[in-house]
Each structure stands twice: as structure tokens, then as C-alpha cells.
Write a protein that holds these residues in place. Sequence first.
Motif, PDB file in Angstrom:
ATOM      1  N   GLN A  39       0.819  -1.214   0.000  1.00  0.00           N
ATOM      2  CA  GLN A  39       0.000   0.000   0.000  1.00  0.00           C
ATOM      3  C   GLN A  39       0.854   1.267   0.000  1.00  0.00           C
ATOM      4  OE1 GLN A  39      -3.423   0.110  -0.192  1.00  0.00           O
ATOM      5  NE2 GLN A  39      -3.213  -2.080  -0.575  1.00  0.00           N
ATOM      6  N   GLN A  40       2.182   1.096   0.052  1.00  0.00           N
ATOM      7  CA  GLN A  40       3.131   2.210   0.092  1.00  0.00           C
ATOM      8  C   GLN A  40       2.856   3.112   1.296  1.00  0.00           C
ATOM      9  OE1 GLN A  40       3.072   4.096  -3.760  1.00  0.00           O
ATOM     10  NE2 GLN A  40       3.916   2.294  -4.751  1.00  0.00           N
ATOM     11  N   LYS A  41       2.642   2.461   2.455  1.00  0.00           N
ATOM     12  CA  LYS A  41       2.329   3.203   3.679  1.00  0.00           C
ATOM     13  C   LYS A  41       3.199   2.751   4.832  1.00  0.00           C
ATOM     14  CE  LYS A  41      -2.437   4.319   2.599  1.00  0.00           C
ATOM     15  NZ  LYS A  41      -3.805   4.318   3.069  1.00  0.00           N
ATOM     16  N   ILE A  42       3.344   3.673   5.780  1.00  0.00           N
ATOM     17  CA  ILE A  42       4.045   3.400   7.022  1.00  0.00           C
ATOM     18  C   ILE A  42       3.173   3.905   8.168  1.00  0.00           C
ATOM     19  CG2 ILE A  42       5.332   5.597   6.952  1.00  0.00           C
ATOM     20  CD1 ILE A  42       7.750   4.000   8.121  1.00  0.00           C
ATOM     21  N   THR A  43       3.052   3.098   9.218  1.00  0.00           N
ATOM     22  CA  THR A  43       2.287   3.508  10.393  1.00  0.00           C
ATOM     23  C   THR A  43       3.270   3.967  11.450  1.00  0.00           C
ATOM     24  OG1 THR A  43       0.519   1.943   9.886  1.00  0.00           O
ATOM     25  CG2 THR A  43       0.619   2.781  12.138  1.00  0.00           C
ATOM     26  N   LEU A  44       3.043   5.186  11.941  1.00  0.00           N
ATOM     27  CA  LEU A  44       3.949   5.802  12.912  1.00  0.00           C
ATOM     28  C   LEU A  44       3.191   6.246  14.151  1.00  0.00           C
ATOM     29  CD1 LEU A  44       5.838   8.114  10.395  1.00  0.00           C
ATOM     30  CD2 LEU A  44       6.695   5.974  11.373  1.00  0.00           C
ATOM     31  N   LYS A  45       3.782   5.970  15.310  1.00  0.00           N
ATOM     32  CA  LYS A  45       3.330   6.583  16.561  1.00  0.00           C
ATOM     33  C   LYS A  45       4.165   7.847  16.664  1.00  0.00           C
ATOM     34  CE  LYS A  45       2.966   6.001  21.509  1.00  0.00           C
ATOM     35  NZ  LYS A  45       3.253   5.151  22.668  1.00  0.00           N
ATOM     36  N   HIS A  46       3.509   9.000  16.656  1.00  0.00           N
ATOM     37  CA  HIS A  46       4.264  10.249  16.523  1.00  0.00           C
ATOM     38  C   HIS A  46       3.842  11.292  17.537  1.00  0.00           C
ATOM     39  CE1 HIS A  46       0.826  12.343  14.682  1.00  0.00           C
ATOM     40  NE2 HIS A  46       0.609  11.221  14.005  1.00  0.00           N
ATOM     41  N   GLY A  47       4.725  12.270  17.687  1.00  0.00           N
ATOM     42  CA  GLY A  47       4.421  13.441  18.489  1.00  0.00           C
ATOM     43  C   GLY A  47       3.596  14.414  17.663  1.00  0.00           C
ATOM     44  N   GLU A  48       3.402  15.609  18.204  1.00  0.00           N
ATOM     45  CA  GLU A  48       2.631  16.637  17.511  1.00  0.00           C
ATOM     46  C   GLU A  48       3.273  16.969  16.160  1.00  0.00           C
ATOM     47  OE1 GLU A  48       1.110  21.238  18.156  1.00  0.00           O
ATOM     48  OE2 GLU A  48       2.617  20.407  19.500  1.00  0.00           O
ATOM     49  N   ILE A  49       2.437  17.070  15.127  1.00  0.00           N
ATOM     50  CA  ILE A  49       2.895  17.505  13.809  1.00  0.00           C
ATOM     51  C   ILE A  49       2.413  18.939  13.663  1.00  0.00           C
ATOM     52  CG2 ILE A  49       2.826  17.099  11.322  1.00  0.00           C
ATOM     53  CD1 ILE A  49       2.310  14.139  11.954  1.00  0.00           C
ATOM     54  N   LYS A  50       3.292  19.877  13.950  1.00  0.00           N
ATOM     55  CA  LYS A  50       2.910  21.286  14.069  1.00  0.00           C
ATOM     56  C   LYS A  50       2.401  21.892  12.767  1.00  0.00           C
ATOM     57  CE  LYS A  50       5.833  22.022  18.028  1.00  0.00           C
ATOM     58  NZ  LYS A  50       6.877  22.768  18.678  1.00  0.00           N
ATOM     59  N   ASN A  51       3.034  21.563  11.635  1.00  0.00           N
ATOM     60  CA  ASN A  51       2.617  22.195  10.380  1.00  0.00           C
ATOM     61  C   ASN A  51       1.230  21.731   9.930  1.00  0.00           C
ATOM     62  OD1 ASN A  51       4.084  19.685   9.827  1.00  0.00           O
ATOM     63  ND2 ASN A  51       3.856  20.187   7.666  1.00  0.00           N
ATOM     64  N   LEU A  52       0.726  20.638  10.503  1.00  0.00           N
ATOM     65  CA  LEU A  52      -0.612  20.149  10.168  1.00  0.00           C
ATOM     66  C   LEU A  52      -1.586  20.326  11.330  1.00  0.00           C
ATOM     67  CD1 LEU A  52       0.401  16.879   8.305  1.00  0.00           C
ATOM     68  CD2 LEU A  52      -0.235  19.080   7.301  1.00  0.00           C
ATOM     69  N   ASP A  53      -1.116  20.922  12.427  1.00  0.00           N
ATOM     70  CA  ASP A  53      -1.926  21.109  13.625  1.00  0.00           C
ATOM     71  C   ASP A  53      -2.527  19.779  14.072  1.00  0.00           C
ATOM     72  OD1 ASP A  53      -2.900  22.671  15.706  1.00  0.00           O
ATOM     73  OD2 ASP A  53      -4.799  23.075  14.682  1.00  0.00           O
ATOM     74  N   MET A  54      -1.682  18.727  14.094  1.00  0.00           N
ATOM     75  CA  MET A  54      -2.124  17.373  14.422  1.00  0.00           C
ATOM     76  C   MET A  54      -1.535  16.965  15.772  1.00  0.00           C
ATOM     77  SD  MET A  54      -1.436  13.875  12.229  1.00  0.00           S
ATOM     78  CE  MET A  54      -2.316  14.471  10.790  1.00  0.00           C
ATOM     79  N   PRO A  55      -2.383  16.499  16.690  1.00  0.00           N
ATOM     80  CA  PRO A  55      -1.884  16.081  17.996  1.00  0.00           C
ATOM     81  C   PRO A  55      -1.142  14.741  17.892  1.00  0.00           C
ATOM     82  CG  PRO A  55      -4.205  15.564  17.816  1.00  0.00           C
ATOM     83  CD  PRO A  55      -3.839  16.326  16.568  1.00  0.00           C
ATOM     84  N   PRO A  56      -0.418  14.374  18.957  1.00  0.00           N
ATOM     85  CA  PRO A  56       0.244  13.065  18.967  1.00  0.00           C
ATOM     86  C   PRO A  56      -0.772  11.940  18.801  1.00  0.00           C
ATOM     87  CG  PRO A  56       1.020  14.416  20.794  1.00  0.00           C
ATOM     88  CD  PRO A  56      -0.154  15.135  20.185  1.00  0.00           C
ATOM     89  N   MET A  57      -0.408  10.922  18.023  1.00  0.00           N
ATOM     90  CA  MET A  57      -1.276   9.761  17.792  1.00  0.00           C
ATOM     91  C   MET A  57      -0.505   8.711  17.021  1.00  0.00           C
ATOM     92  SD  MET A  57      -3.735  11.038  14.636  1.00  0.00           S
ATOM     93  CE  MET A  57      -4.225  12.590  15.361  1.00  0.00           C
ATOM     94  N   THR A  58      -1.174   7.626  16.704  1.00  0.00           N
ATOM     95  CA  THR A  58      -0.620   6.601  15.823  1.00  0.00           C
ATOM     96  C   THR A  58      -1.493   6.558  14.590  1.00  0.00           C
ATOM     97  OG1 THR A  58       0.187   5.309  17.700  1.00  0.00           O
ATOM     98  CG2 THR A  58      -0.064   4.140  15.602  1.00  0.00           C
ATOM     99  N   MET A  59      -0.865   6.660  13.412  1.00  0.00           N
ATOM    100  CA  MET A  59      -1.642   6.599  12.171  1.00  0.00           C
ATOM    101  C   MET A  59      -0.764   6.186  11.002  1.00  0.00           C
ATOM    102  SD  MET A  59      -2.367  10.599  11.132  1.00  0.00           S
ATOM    103  CE  MET A  59      -3.053  10.201   9.542  1.00  0.00           C
ATOM    104  N   ALA A  60      -1.406   5.740   9.933  1.00  0.00           N
ATOM    105  CA  ALA A  60      -0.716   5.338   8.710  1.00  0.00           C
ATOM    106  C   ALA A  60      -0.580   6.549   7.793  1.00  0.00           C
ATOM    107  CB  ALA A  60      -1.484   4.229   8.010  1.00  0.00           C
TER     108      ALA A  60
END
Length: 98
Positions: A39-60
Amino acid sequence: MKTRIRQLILLASLTGAAVAAWAQAPTTEGEVRKIDPAQQKITLKHGEIKNLDMPPMTMAFRMKDAALLSQFAVGDRVRFTVEKVDGAYTVTQIQKAN
């Protein structure tokens, strides 16, 4: 002729600005949770992604360069950049964290 030169100068200026903005995109730290080459995807548990205003979470995320997936394994700590490309959150840069 002058109009063509002005157009080329404007294009060069805009390209330079786009490259500068991309180079300044913030990186985020995370951990690889799953790799899906089909699927050409990677699932990451990540911290805040500031440029997307995205809180910490796990997502593909879709990978801009799926060939990079072979360099990572589940559990690897990474630093990466995500941008919205064609409506999808896409990892545009990724490397193993020290």
C-alpha cells in the motif's frame, strides 16, 4: 523577449521560495509501528505535527518515496516530515533518529 525573461525570473523566484518553505517544514519524532509496502504506507506513533496542527497519535501515512520503506523496521525511532499532498497526509522525508 523581455516578457519571456520576466516570466523565467518569476518562475525561478517562486521555485526558490517553494524549496525554502519545504526545507523549513518541521520534523517530528516517532516510532515505526507497521510497514505496508503493498500500500506504500508506514504507520507511525508520533508526536505533535505542528505544520498540520495534528496532535500526537498513531496513524498510517502514504510515503512519497515508497522505496525508502525497505530501510526501516518495526520499532525504529525516526524523524520525519509530513505534508498534505493531493489530499493525503504524506511522509515527504524520513530518517532513523539517533
